[in-house]
Design a protein around this motif. Structure first.
Motif, short mmCIF file in Angstrom:
data_model
loop_
_atom_site.label_atom_id
_atom_site.label_comp_id
_atom_site.label_asym_id
_atom_site.label_seq_id
_atom_site.Cartn_x
_atom_site.Cartn_y
_atom_site.Cartn_z
N THR A 1 0.85 -1.19 0.00
CA THR A 1 0.00 0.00 0.00
C THR A 1 0.89 1.24 0.00
O THR A 1 1.87 1.32 0.74
CB THR A 1 -0.91 0.03 1.24
OG1 THR A 1 -0.11 0.00 2.40
CG2 THR A 1 -1.88 -1.14 1.22
N ARG A 2 0.55 2.15 -0.84
CA ARG A 2 1.26 3.42 -0.93
C ARG A 2 0.26 4.53 -0.69
O ARG A 2 -0.92 4.39 -1.01
CB ARG A 2 1.89 3.58 -2.31
CG ARG A 2 2.97 2.58 -2.60
CD ARG A 2 3.52 2.83 -3.94
NE ARG A 2 2.45 2.61 -4.92
CZ ARG A 2 2.64 2.32 -6.17
NH1 ARG A 2 3.83 2.24 -6.66
NH2 ARG A 2 1.63 2.13 -6.99
N PRO A 3 0.73 5.65 -0.18
CA PRO A 3 -0.21 6.77 -0.02
C PRO A 3 -0.64 7.28 -1.39
O PRO A 3 0.16 7.34 -2.32
CB PRO A 3 0.61 7.81 0.73
CG PRO A 3 2.02 7.41 0.59
CD PRO A 3 2.05 5.94 0.32
N GLU A 4 -1.89 7.59 -1.49
CA GLU A 4 -2.39 8.10 -2.75
C GLU A 4 -2.24 9.61 -2.80
O GLU A 4 -2.42 10.30 -1.81
CB GLU A 4 -3.86 7.72 -2.93
CG GLU A 4 -4.05 6.24 -3.16
CD GLU A 4 -5.46 5.93 -3.61
OE1 GLU A 4 -6.12 6.81 -4.18
OE2 GLU A 4 -5.88 4.80 -3.38
N ILE A 5 -1.90 10.08 -3.97
CA ILE A 5 -1.76 11.52 -4.19
C ILE A 5 -3.06 12.01 -4.82
O ILE A 5 -3.51 11.47 -5.83
CB ILE A 5 -0.56 11.81 -5.10
CG1 ILE A 5 0.72 11.32 -4.42
CG2 ILE A 5 -0.48 13.29 -5.40
CD1 ILE A 5 1.94 11.38 -5.31
N ALA A 6 -3.64 13.00 -4.21
CA ALA A 6 -4.89 13.54 -4.71
C ALA A 6 -4.67 14.18 -6.08
O ALA A 6 -3.60 14.70 -6.39
CB ALA A 6 -5.46 14.57 -3.74
N LEU A 7 -5.70 14.14 -6.90
CA LEU A 7 -5.58 14.70 -8.24
C LEU A 7 -5.32 16.20 -8.23
O LEU A 7 -4.62 16.71 -9.10
CB LEU A 7 -6.85 14.40 -9.05
CG LEU A 7 -7.07 12.93 -9.42
CD1 LEU A 7 -8.40 12.77 -10.14
CD2 LEU A 7 -5.93 12.42 -10.25
N ASP A 8 -5.84 16.89 -7.24
CA ASP A 8 -5.61 18.33 -7.19
C ASP A 8 -4.19 18.67 -6.73
O ASP A 8 -3.79 19.82 -6.75
CB ASP A 8 -6.64 19.02 -6.30
CG ASP A 8 -6.58 18.55 -4.86
OD1 ASP A 8 -6.06 17.44 -4.62
OD2 ASP A 8 -7.06 19.28 -3.99
N GLN B 1 4.33 12.61 0.23
CA GLN B 1 4.17 11.83 1.45
C GLN B 1 5.31 10.83 1.64
O GLN B 1 5.11 9.65 1.92
CB GLN B 1 2.82 11.11 1.45
CG GLN B 1 1.65 12.06 1.33
CD GLN B 1 0.34 11.35 1.10
OE1 GLN B 1 0.24 10.16 1.30
NE2 GLN B 1 -0.67 12.09 0.70
N SER B 2 6.55 11.32 1.49
CA SER B 2 7.72 10.49 1.73
C SER B 2 7.83 10.18 3.21
O SER B 2 7.41 10.97 4.05
CB SER B 2 8.99 11.21 1.28
OG SER B 2 9.01 11.33 -0.11
#
Length: 117
Positions: free
Chosen positions: A7-14, A72-73
């Motif tokens: 699982t990786r943190p998701e980056i929001a489209l905005d 989100q490193s």
């Protein structure tokens, strides 16, 4: 057999545009730092330009840190990036020191021409 789930943190489209802009600024300020320091050390710019180069390095470091936060490193990766930036601060100086030390060491050898006859 069950495959491991990563699982990786998701980056929001905005957040895509700010991430793209900040990563571009990291590159731009990095090239600016290297160019200004190099040209100042080579004598094409006066030494008065050196603080501008260091300002570019500081801006590059800031945008790299902010970029790491945006994607989100984890803390270890952020610390490695900051240590890398400290190395990037000193590498141009080390390079020019080694060049000048090599020139000084072999300067006398260039002037002496031995007769082999």
């Amino acid at each position: 057999m069950i495959e491991p789930l990563i699982t990786r943190p998701e980056i929001a489209l905005d957040q895509f545009l700010p991430i793209f802009i900040e990563s571009t600024l990291v590159l731009v300020f990095g090239v600016g730092y290297a160019a200004i320091i190099t040209l100042s050390k080579m004598g094409y710019f006066s030494k008065k330009w050196m603080p501008v180069g260091y300002l570019f390095w500081a801006l590059q470091t800031y945008f790299l840190y902010d970029f790491a936060v945006l994607i989100q490193s984890n803390h270890f990766t952020t610390k490695v990036l900051m240590v890398t930036m400290l190395a990037y601060l000193f590498i141009p100086h080390l390079y020019f020191y080694l060049i000048s030390a090599g020139d000084a060491r072999y300067e006398d050898a260039d002037e002496i021409v031995e007769d082999t006859n």
